[in-house]
Design a protein around this motif. Structure first.
Motif, mmCIF file in Angstrom:
data_model
loop_
_atom_site.group_PDB
_atom_site.id
_atom_site.type_symbol
_atom_site.label_atom_id
_atom_site.label_comp_id
_atom_site.label_asym_id
_atom_site.label_seq_id
_atom_site.Cartn_x
_atom_site.Cartn_y
_atom_site.Cartn_z
ATOM 1 N N GLY A 59 -86.972 33.252 -16.571
ATOM 2 C CA GLY A 59 -85.798 33.987 -17.004
ATOM 3 C C GLY A 59 -84.550 33.145 -16.922
ATOM 4 N N ASP A 60 -83.630 33.381 -17.840
ATOM 5 C CA ASP A 60 -82.360 32.657 -17.888
ATOM 6 C C ASP A 60 -81.241 33.615 -17.518
ATOM 7 N N LEU A 61 -80.504 33.269 -16.471
ATOM 8 C CA LEU A 61 -79.393 34.104 -16.013
ATOM 9 C C LEU A 61 -78.109 33.603 -16.659
ATOM 10 N N ARG A 62 -77.424 34.501 -17.363
ATOM 11 C CA ARG A 62 -76.206 34.132 -18.103
ATOM 12 C C ARG A 62 -74.997 34.752 -17.409
ATOM 13 N N LEU A 63 -74.138 33.896 -16.869
ATOM 14 C CA LEU A 63 -72.970 34.321 -16.116
ATOM 15 C C LEU A 63 -71.711 33.737 -16.759
ATOM 16 N N ALA A 64 -70.535 34.101 -16.213
ATOM 17 C CA ALA A 64 -69.289 33.615 -16.806
ATOM 18 C C ALA A 64 -68.201 33.466 -15.749
ATOM 19 N N VAL A 65 -67.308 32.518 -15.996
ATOM 20 C CA VAL A 65 -66.069 32.364 -15.241
ATOM 21 C C VAL A 65 -64.944 32.180 -16.258
ATOM 22 N N THR A 66 -63.709 32.232 -15.796
ATOM 23 C CA THR A 66 -62.584 32.246 -16.735
ATOM 24 C C THR A 66 -62.108 30.872 -17.182
ATOM 25 N N GLY A 224 -79.142 21.902 -3.381
ATOM 26 C CA GLY A 224 -79.584 23.283 -3.434
ATOM 27 C C GLY A 224 -80.776 23.461 -4.346
ATOM 28 N N PRO A 225 -81.202 24.679 -4.560
ATOM 29 C CA PRO A 225 -82.387 24.929 -5.388
ATOM 30 C C PRO A 225 -82.175 24.661 -6.873
ATOM 31 N N PHE A 226 -80.917 24.540 -7.294
ATOM 32 C CA PHE A 226 -80.617 24.206 -8.696
ATOM 33 C C PHE A 226 -79.736 22.960 -8.745
ATOM 34 N N LEU A 227 -79.690 22.335 -9.901
ATOM 35 C CA LEU A 227 -78.782 21.219 -10.139
ATOM 36 C C LEU A 227 -78.101 21.426 -11.492
ATOM 37 N N VAL A 228 -76.946 20.805 -11.658
ATOM 38 C CA VAL A 228 -76.232 20.901 -12.930
ATOM 39 C C VAL A 228 -76.886 19.959 -13.924
ATOM 40 N N LYS A 234 -66.735 21.192 -24.761
ATOM 41 C CA LYS A 234 -66.379 21.716 -26.081
ATOM 42 C C LYS A 234 -66.768 23.177 -26.237
ATOM 43 N N THR A 235 -67.954 23.513 -25.771
ATOM 44 C CA THR A 235 -68.413 24.909 -25.891
ATOM 45 C C THR A 235 -68.096 25.726 -24.650
ATOM 46 N N GLY A 236 -67.624 25.059 -23.595
ATOM 47 C CA GLY A 236 -67.330 25.767 -22.355
ATOM 48 C C GLY A 236 -68.593 26.304 -21.706
ATOM 49 N N THR A 237 -69.573 25.430 -21.512
ATOM 50 C CA THR A 237 -70.865 25.841 -20.982
ATOM 51 C C THR A 237 -71.335 24.882 -19.899
ATOM 52 N N VAL A 238 -71.787 25.430 -18.789
ATOM 53 C CA VAL A 238 -72.400 24.651 -17.713
ATOM 54 C C VAL A 238 -73.817 25.184 -17.525
ATOM 55 N N THR A 239 -74.800 24.312 -17.643
ATOM 56 C CA THR A 239 -76.200 24.724 -17.530
ATOM 57 C C THR A 239 -76.818 24.140 -16.269
ATOM 58 N N GLU A 240 -77.498 25.004 -15.516
ATOM 59 C CA GLU A 240 -78.154 24.583 -14.277
ATOM 60 C C GLU A 240 -79.659 24.840 -14.383
ATOM 61 N N GLY A 248 -87.277 23.663 -0.485
ATOM 62 C CA GLY A 248 -87.483 25.028 -0.026
ATOM 63 C C GLY A 248 -88.330 25.844 -0.977
ATOM 64 N N THR A 249 -88.215 27.150 -0.868
ATOM 65 C CA THR A 249 -88.962 28.056 -1.732
ATOM 66 C C THR A 249 -88.568 27.848 -3.192
ATOM 67 N N LYS A 250 -89.555 27.789 -4.064
ATOM 68 C CA LYS A 250 -89.294 27.565 -5.481
ATOM 69 C C LYS A 250 -88.458 28.714 -6.049
ATOM 70 N N PRO A 251 -87.355 28.419 -6.746
ATOM 71 C CA PRO A 251 -86.536 29.495 -7.310
ATOM 72 C C PRO A 251 -87.254 30.228 -8.434
ATOM 73 N N LYS A 252 -86.875 31.491 -8.630
ATOM 74 C CA LYS A 252 -87.499 32.311 -9.662
ATOM 75 C C LYS A 252 -86.969 32.003 -11.055
ATOM 76 N N LEU A 253 -85.672 31.776 -11.176
ATOM 77 C CA LEU A 253 -85.055 31.597 -12.488
ATOM 78 C C LEU A 253 -85.416 30.257 -13.124
ATOM 79 N N SER A 254 -85.482 30.252 -14.444
ATOM 80 C CA SER A 254 -85.698 29.007 -15.196
ATOM 81 C C SER A 254 -84.394 28.263 -15.425
ATOM 82 N N SER A 255 -83.297 29.012 -15.505
ATOM 83 C CA SER A 255 -81.992 28.380 -15.686
ATOM 84 C C SER A 255 -80.885 29.374 -15.357
ATOM 85 N N ILE A 256 -79.719 28.812 -15.076
ATOM 86 C CA ILE A 256 -78.490 29.593 -14.926
ATOM 87 C C ILE A 256 -77.473 28.956 -15.865
#
Length: 557
Positions: A59-66, A224-228, A234-240, A248-256
């Protein structure tokens, strides 16, 4: 050594032109202890919890900041005043993890133990988890801590750190092999858990150039369990992506995926299934609640009124007291929370926020009472003129209040304050100023009589709170006044390692400040988020940090 701190709103200039205050005879007795108060309406954490077994893999978690950070190093002055720490949350960790109510526990992914081995001098022994590595594969060792402390402690001014708080009080970091070290403090501090783990690898901490400018376009090394994986300005996007070297324990998400967007754009994207979770304010609440689950937690941002005791009528302590008694704080707090269907919370502390461990309402000295406010003005020599405005020696009692343009919440507060003060005969003149000028040309320059803006609480708030009142030239003290006794009281509270006694001393300290107020807390803004119905272990929380290994979407039935 002078502490270097920077205010949360992006101001780093020192305040000039100040007035030192002597101790006030109306300070409350040290024998009085406040009664603890717990937030009655909101939980500390409101996200939907689920065990790892109930969270789907992928699963891909889609979040936002300003806004995209101008510097992704959270320890740098520019990074600390941005969303860098939020974005990098899934990629970073430390020896301690903050819990729901602002307490902490050892995070065994990073440290096998954290112990106080001596109280004089305060000495903390840290044993690192030998499995922990930086993104490139280098182990996290005691050398990283030594280098990080030296970069943060203020001895080398080439490092543009966000703050030297805590680190300048460390007298030594004594290594005990590769994975152990003792952090020795020259002065005891109850907030030591905040300063005992390296946030950057040694090769970065040893280079001011890397520290200051090495992360303008890239992220620091993950531990941590994810990396950038990518930053697209240009698109204002950061993918982890999951960190392949995470031990540690393998994370559930495929990406953030973090997207940069204004609040109204975020709300529209959420309503169109373009985001999985967003922070919600009054303007976006009605849209967001129609398209997902609303979560509400006790807040950490609190609005306040700062009084400039360095000039004009507010040099008189009785006028300051009158201002504090004339404001209906409960009404202002209700206005903040009404849009979310919640009861307002007017905080009773200048250190802790409601719901936080140690919080107590110590604000009786500033309780809303117009009659008391008028009596205080009379004591100060004021009489009501023909138009109802208080006058002393032929001069009207007028307070000037700058308000940043295009900030509806700030304007609404300012108008409520103006209305309350004018009911006791204090004339208030609002002045609209460009938002870019508000802090540097008005707040920092002390070009105001009263001003309102927002501070942010934290799990380790004492040093931050102290810098808002002392010393007189602190980059966060906008009151124009300072009191040596108050400063001593902060030092005493910060040095108290016993929790119960420290909480009592903070309550006592709050009452001392409220007895001669330089700042009036107004309202806590609740944390409100809208989320997809199937998202688990992430959402509205006051202090608790998500365990990013189990954040994800619930398994389908």
């Amino acid at each position: 050594m002078a502490k270097r701190t920077f205010p949360l709103k992006g101001v780093s200039l020192l305040i000039a032109g100040a007035l030192a205050l002597s101790a006030c005879s109306l300070l409350p007795s040290d024998d009085e202890a406040p009664k603890p108060v717990v937030s009655k309406s909101l939980p500390n954490t409101d996200w939907k919890a689920a065990s790892a077994a109930k969270v789907a893999q992928g699963g891909d978690l889609r979040l936002a900041v300003t806004a995209l950070p101008t510097n992704f190093n959270p320890q740098h002055a520019d990074g600390a005043m941005s969303d860098a720490q939020t974005i990098l949350g899934p990629t970073s960790g430390g020896a301690v993890r903050v819990t729901k109510d602002g307490d902490w526990t050892v995070d065994t992914d990073y440290a096998s133990s954290v112990k106080v081995t001596n109280e004089s001098p305060l000495t903390i022994r840290v044993k690192l988890n030998p499995k922990a590595v930086w993104q490139g594969g280098a182990p996290i060792t005691s050398k990283d801590m030594v280098a990080f402390w030296k970069a943060q402690n203020g001895e080398d001014n080439d490092f543009e750190v966000s703050s030297t708080e805590g680190y300048e009080d460390i007298s030594d970091v004594q290594t005990d092999g590769r994975y152990g070290y003792d952090v020795v403090f020259s002065e005891p501090t109850a907030e030591w858990p905040n300063y005992i783990y390296p946030r950057l690898p040694a090769n970065v901490s040893k280079s001011a150039k890397s520290f200051n400018s090495g992360f303008v376009k890239k992220a620091p090394s993950s531990n941590g369990p994810f990396l950038v994986a990518s930053i697209d300005a240009k698109t204002g996007t950061v993918t982890e992506k999951p960190n392949p070297r995470w031990w540690g324990t393998k994370p559930k998400l495929s990406s953030i995926v973090w997207r940069i967007a204004a609040p109204d754009v975020q709300a529209k994207a959420f309503s169109e299934d373009g985001l999985d979770a967003i922070s919600v304010d009054a303007s976006t609440y009605s849209v967001a609640r129609e398209h997902g689950t609303i979560q509400q937690a006790a807040g950490i941002e609190w609005s306040q009124l700062t009084l400039n005791g360095a000039r004009g009528p507010l040099k008189d302590e009785d006028v300051r007291r009158a201002v504090s008694r004339a404001i209906d704080r409960t009404k202002i707090a209700d206005t903040v929370s009404d849009d979310f269907g919640l009861d307002g919370v007017a905080p009773g502390s200048l250190v802790y926020v409601p719901g936080q461990r140690g919080y107590a309402d110590s604000s009786s000295a500033i309780a809303f009472d117009r009659k008391a406010a008028k009596q205080l003005l009379a004591k100060a020599g004021y009489k009501a003129g023909a138009d109802g405005v208080m006058v002393r020696k032929g001069k009207k009692l007028t307070l000037r209040m700058p308000v940043p343009i295009d900030t509806p919440a700030n304007l609404e507060r300012a108008q409520a304050i103006k209305a309350d003060l004018e009911k006791v005969g204090i004339q208030v003149k609002l002045k609209n100023v460009p938002a870019t000028d508000f802090f540097p040309k008005h707040v920092v320059a002390l070009d105001f009589d009263i001003v309102t803006f927002v501070w942010r609480g934290s799990a380790f708030p004492i040093a931050e709170a102290q810098s808002r009142f002392n010393p007189i030239d602190s980059s966060q003290n906008f009151t124009g006044v300072a009191d040596g006794d108050i400063d001593d009281a902060f030092d005493k509270a910060a040095a108290t390692l016993d929790d119960a006694l420290r909480f009592t001393r903070i309550g006592r300290l709050d009452r001392r400040i409220f007895a001669d107020p330089a700042m009036v807390p107004l309202a806590v803004t609740p944390i409100v988020m809208a989320l997809r119905n199937d998202l688990r272990n992430y959402g509205a929380a006051q202090f608790e940090q998500p365990d990013w290994t189990i954040v994800g979407f619930v398994k389908a039935d």
